[in-house]
Design a protein around this motif. Structure first.
Motif, PDB file in Angstrom:
ATOM      1  N   THR A  50       1.309  -0.934   0.241  1.00 49.29           N
ATOM      2  CA  THR A  50      -0.142   0.478   0.207  1.00 49.29           C
ATOM      3  C   THR A  50       1.142   1.255   0.568  1.00 49.29           C
ATOM      4  O   THR A  50       0.661   2.031  -0.958  1.00 49.29           O
ATOM      5  CB  THR A  50      -0.480  -0.120   1.316  1.00 49.29           C
ATOM      6  OG1 THR A  50      -1.619  -1.194   1.099  1.00 49.29           O
ATOM      7  CG2 THR A  50      -1.489   1.401   1.335  1.00 49.29           C
ATOM      8  N   CYS A  51       1.938   1.243   1.477  1.00 52.35           N
ATOM      9  CA  CYS A  51       2.633   2.297   1.295  1.00 52.35           C
ATOM     10  C   CYS A  51       3.618   2.723  -0.617  1.00 52.35           C
ATOM     11  O   CYS A  51       3.908   3.699  -0.683  1.00 52.35           O
ATOM     12  CB  CYS A  51       3.892   2.414   2.080  1.00 52.35           C
ATOM     13  SG  CYS A  51       3.317   2.885   3.600  1.00 52.35           S
ATOM     14  N   CYS A  95       0.990   4.172   6.353  1.00 57.82           N
ATOM     15  CA  CYS A  95      -0.326   3.001   6.175  1.00 57.82           C
ATOM     16  C   CYS A  95      -0.326   2.131   6.856  1.00 57.82           C
ATOM     17  O   CYS A  95       1.353   1.478   8.047  1.00 57.82           O
ATOM     18  CB  CYS A  95       0.399   1.700   5.080  1.00 57.82           C
ATOM     19  SG  CYS A  95       0.765   2.524   3.668  1.00 57.82           S
ATOM     20  N   ALA A 107      -4.566   3.433   4.400  1.00 57.49           N
ATOM     21  CA  ALA A 107      -3.485   4.471   4.648  1.00 57.49           C
ATOM     22  C   ALA A 107      -3.841   5.842   4.615  1.00 57.49           C
ATOM     23  O   ALA A 107      -5.700   5.801   4.217  1.00 57.49           O
ATOM     24  CB  ALA A 107      -3.157   4.397   2.795  1.00 57.49           C
TER      25      ALA A 107
END
Length: 182
Positions: A50-51, A95, A107
């Motif tokens: 996600t990051c 995140c 996030a």
């Protein structure tokens, strides 16, 4: 007389009845803390993925990444919308894992907009030579510097929705690239 009435009206702006003389409301009193104003989005991927999608989204839009950790990304982009005005947007993405198996992540995003103006300052001095008489030679120097005149967190809304959509696209591309390797 009309000017005095207008000034009196401005002095009491923002006060509730019964609070005369206590001044304007503090900014924190305008915080709504409502669920529809969210600075976060849930993604079907782990924290690192996600990051990484957030990092790629910022890079794709010309942001300079100032900090990159598996669970936190910071980026900055500078603009000059007018000749003497400079704007800087700083992004922070954190995140956080969700669920017992931590296969999804939230996030949390916040963007700060700083506004600067060019301040010009001139220093002038004169040089007198006593042996010649009263002749002075003027010397001057001019300096310019950026002075911060405002800073605010960009409010929740379309700005973040566009960013989250781009993050989702980056996650899909990462997933497709990962499945091509297998």
């Amino acid at each position: 007389m009309l000017l005095a009435a207008a000034l009196a009206g401005c002095a009491s702006w923002g006060e509730k009845p019964g609070e005369e003389g206590q001044g304007k409301h503090s900014v924190y009193q305008q915080e709504r803390f409502q669920a529809d104003e969210t600075f976060s989005r849930l993604f079907d991927a782990g924290v690192a993925e996600t990051c990484e999608a957030a990092r790629r989204a910022l890079l794709s839009q010309g942001y300079d990444i100032t900090e990159a950790k598996p669970d936190k990304i910071k980026g900055v982009k500078r603009f000059q919308p007018e000749g003497e005005v400079h704007v800087e947007i700083g992004f922070t993405v954190v995140c956080v894992p969700e669920g017992s198996q931590q296969r999804v992540a939230t996030a949390f995003v916040s963007a700060l907009q700083d506004r600067y103006v060019v301040k010009k300052s001139t220093n002038s001095t004169s040089l007198g030579v006593s042996a010649i008489g009263s002749i002075s030679l003027p010397t001057s120097s001019s300096m310019e510097s950026l002075v911060k005149v405002g800073s605010e967190t960009i409010p929740a809304g379309r700005f973040y929705d566009r960013f989250f959509s781009l993050m989702q696209r980056m996650l899909q591309e990462q997933g497709e690239a990962g499945s091509d390797k297998g």
